[in-house]
Design an enzyme around this catalytic site. Structure first.
Site, PDB file in Angstrom:
ATOM      1  N   TYR A  97      36.969 123.753 -49.518  1.00  0.00           N
ATOM      2  CA  TYR A  97      35.774 122.926 -49.317  1.00  0.00           C
ATOM      3  C   TYR A  97      35.796 122.237 -47.945  1.00  0.00           C
ATOM      4  O   TYR A  97      34.817 122.275 -47.205  1.00  0.00           O
ATOM      5  CB  TYR A  97      35.707 121.894 -50.445  1.00  0.00           C
ATOM      6  CG  TYR A  97      34.584 120.892 -50.333  1.00  0.00           C
ATOM      7  CD1 TYR A  97      33.245 121.305 -50.392  1.00  0.00           C
ATOM      8  CD2 TYR A  97      34.850 119.539 -50.187  1.00  0.00           C
ATOM      9  CE1 TYR A  97      32.212 120.385 -50.306  1.00  0.00           C
ATOM     10  CE2 TYR A  97      33.826 118.612 -50.102  1.00  0.00           C
ATOM     11  CZ  TYR A  97      32.516 119.034 -50.162  1.00  0.00           C
ATOM     12  OH  TYR A  97      31.495 118.120 -50.063  1.00  0.00           O
TER      13      TYR A  97
ATOM     14  N   TRP B 247      45.188 122.297 -51.527  1.00  0.00           N
ATOM     15  CA  TRP B 247      45.417 121.533 -52.758  1.00  0.00           C
ATOM     16  C   TRP B 247      44.586 122.146 -53.870  1.00  0.00           C
ATOM     17  O   TRP B 247      43.387 122.312 -53.738  1.00  0.00           O
ATOM     18  CB  TRP B 247      45.047 120.051 -52.580  1.00  0.00           C
ATOM     19  CG  TRP B 247      45.671 119.193 -53.642  1.00  0.00           C
ATOM     20  CD1 TRP B 247      45.154 118.910 -54.869  1.00  0.00           C
ATOM     21  CD2 TRP B 247      46.938 118.543 -53.569  1.00  0.00           C
ATOM     22  NE1 TRP B 247      46.016 118.115 -55.576  1.00  0.00           N
ATOM     23  CE2 TRP B 247      47.121 117.860 -54.793  1.00  0.00           C
ATOM     24  CE3 TRP B 247      47.933 118.460 -52.595  1.00  0.00           C
ATOM     25  CZ2 TRP B 247      48.266 117.111 -55.066  1.00  0.00           C
ATOM     26  CZ3 TRP B 247      49.062 117.720 -52.862  1.00  0.00           C
ATOM     27  CH2 TRP B 247      49.228 117.054 -54.085  1.00  0.00           C
TER      28      TRP B 247
ATOM     29  N   THR C 207      43.897 110.720 -50.398  1.00  0.00           N
ATOM     30  CA  THR C 207      42.716 110.361 -51.168  1.00  0.00           C
ATOM     31  C   THR C 207      42.749 108.895 -51.570  1.00  0.00           C
ATOM     32  O   THR C 207      43.823 108.325 -51.781  1.00  0.00           O
ATOM     33  CB  THR C 207      42.608 111.221 -52.447  1.00  0.00           C
ATOM     34  OG1 THR C 207      41.558 110.708 -53.281  1.00  0.00           O
ATOM     35  CG2 THR C 207      43.906 111.193 -53.240  1.00  0.00           C
TER      36      THR C 207
ATOM     37  N   TYR D 192      45.853 113.488 -60.271  1.00  0.00           N
ATOM     38  CA  TYR D 192      45.539 113.800 -58.867  1.00  0.00           C
ATOM     39  C   TYR D 192      46.049 112.693 -57.945  1.00  0.00           C
ATOM     40  O   TYR D 192      46.751 112.950 -56.961  1.00  0.00           O
ATOM     41  CB  TYR D 192      44.026 113.969 -58.724  1.00  0.00           C
ATOM     42  CG  TYR D 192      43.528 114.188 -57.316  1.00  0.00           C
ATOM     43  CD1 TYR D 192      44.023 115.221 -56.522  1.00  0.00           C
ATOM     44  CD2 TYR D 192      42.524 113.378 -56.784  1.00  0.00           C
ATOM     45  CE1 TYR D 192      43.547 115.423 -55.234  1.00  0.00           C
ATOM     46  CE2 TYR D 192      42.031 113.587 -55.501  1.00  0.00           C
ATOM     47  CZ  TYR D 192      42.550 114.601 -54.729  1.00  0.00           C
ATOM     48  OH  TYR D 192      42.077 114.803 -53.459  1.00  0.00           O
TER      49      TYR D 192
END
Length: 276
Positions: A11, A70, A108, A131
């Site tokens: 992405y 990832w 993140t 995550y």
């Protein structure tokens, strides 16, 4: 300068590769498949999780490694985050110990967990999803590695990303998909939570500009620095795209790690962009 991008067909990866190529860098692209990868990028077929000690040479001996690879990044409770954690660390450890001098890794905001207010590089982390736990642990392991090896280390912490919606799995991607199917309503939360939103184009720019400089290191928030209500951003997205779908508020509760108001301190990224 040779730059390796892992997860190059993902992405984020595809956008990062394109920008680096456009800027004239020699880009080594690593992924499991290469459909749609920029033709000017050099494809790296060597599996990065092979655990080979000489992986640094096998992937082209890059000057910089931007590690975006990832699995299941949008599925926060996937077991793969824990299963893959040691693979990421061993790959990056072997890269550093065999010649890599500049490592950039995507982080993140979910490393932080439940938190109200502005996140900076010193904000304590207490992740509440698999995550977030896996990303936070990888960062700690790499910071430990940094204390024993001399290399430039940048951890780029991302927030809420908008754009390229049909390739993603965000709430915006889901709305776009349901709109394409002709659905009338999208089940939603109250939408009152405030988050830090950034377009994929701007995030790409921040990732690249952070990576090609070495004066500002450590944790760098790639963000807008501005909290906006989720419902306002989603309604704006629907209006901008002339969608007919309507939000059905209050169907879902907020997740336990969804803070009422959370955003990033963008002081470091502003300095980087001003120095470009």
């Amino acid at each position: 300068m040779k730059i390796l991008v892992t997860g190059a067909n993902g992405y984020l990866g595809k956008h990062v590769v394109n920008k680096l190529v456009d800027m004239g860098y020699t880009v080594y692209a690593s992924d499991l498949n290469f459909n749609g990868i920029n033709e000017k990028a050099i494809k790296v077929y060597e599996p990065i999780f092979s655990e080979k000690k000489d992986i640094y040479k096998l992937v082209g001996a890059p000057d910089i490694c931007i590690h975006l690879a990832w699995r299941d990044g949008f599925v926060h409770e996937s077991e793969n985050h824990i299963v893959d954690l040691s693979k990421h660390y061993i790959f990056l450890k072997n890269m550093i110990e065999n010649g890599l001098k500049h490592l950039v890794v995507m982080g993140t905001m979910h490393e932080v967990g439940y938190y109200e207010g502005k996140i900076d590089e010193n904000t304590p982390t207490n992740p509440l999803s698999k995550y977030g736990i896996a990303k936070n642990t990888l960062r700690q392991l790499l910071q430990n590695l940094e204390r024993r090896n001399e290399f430039i280390f940048q951890w780029l912490r991302a927030y809420y990303i908008i754009g390229d919606d049909l390739r993603g799995n965000s709430i915006f991607s889901k709305i776009a998909l349901m709109e394409s199917k002709g659905e009338k309503y999208f089940p939603f939360t109250t939408g009152e939570n405030k988050y830090d939103f950034i377009s994929i184009e701007e995030l790409t720019n921040q990732i690249v500009m952070s990576s090609i400089q070495n004066e500002i290191t450590g944790i760098i928030n790639c963000c807008s620095g501005n909290p906006v209500k989720l419902k306002d951003k989603v309604e704006e997205f629907i209006k901008k795209n002339n969608f007919k779908i309507k939000l059905k508020y209050g169907v879902y509760p907020s997740r336990i790690y969804d803070s009422p108001e959370i955003w990033g301190d963008n002081s470091k990224i502003i300095k980087i962009l001003n120095n470009k």
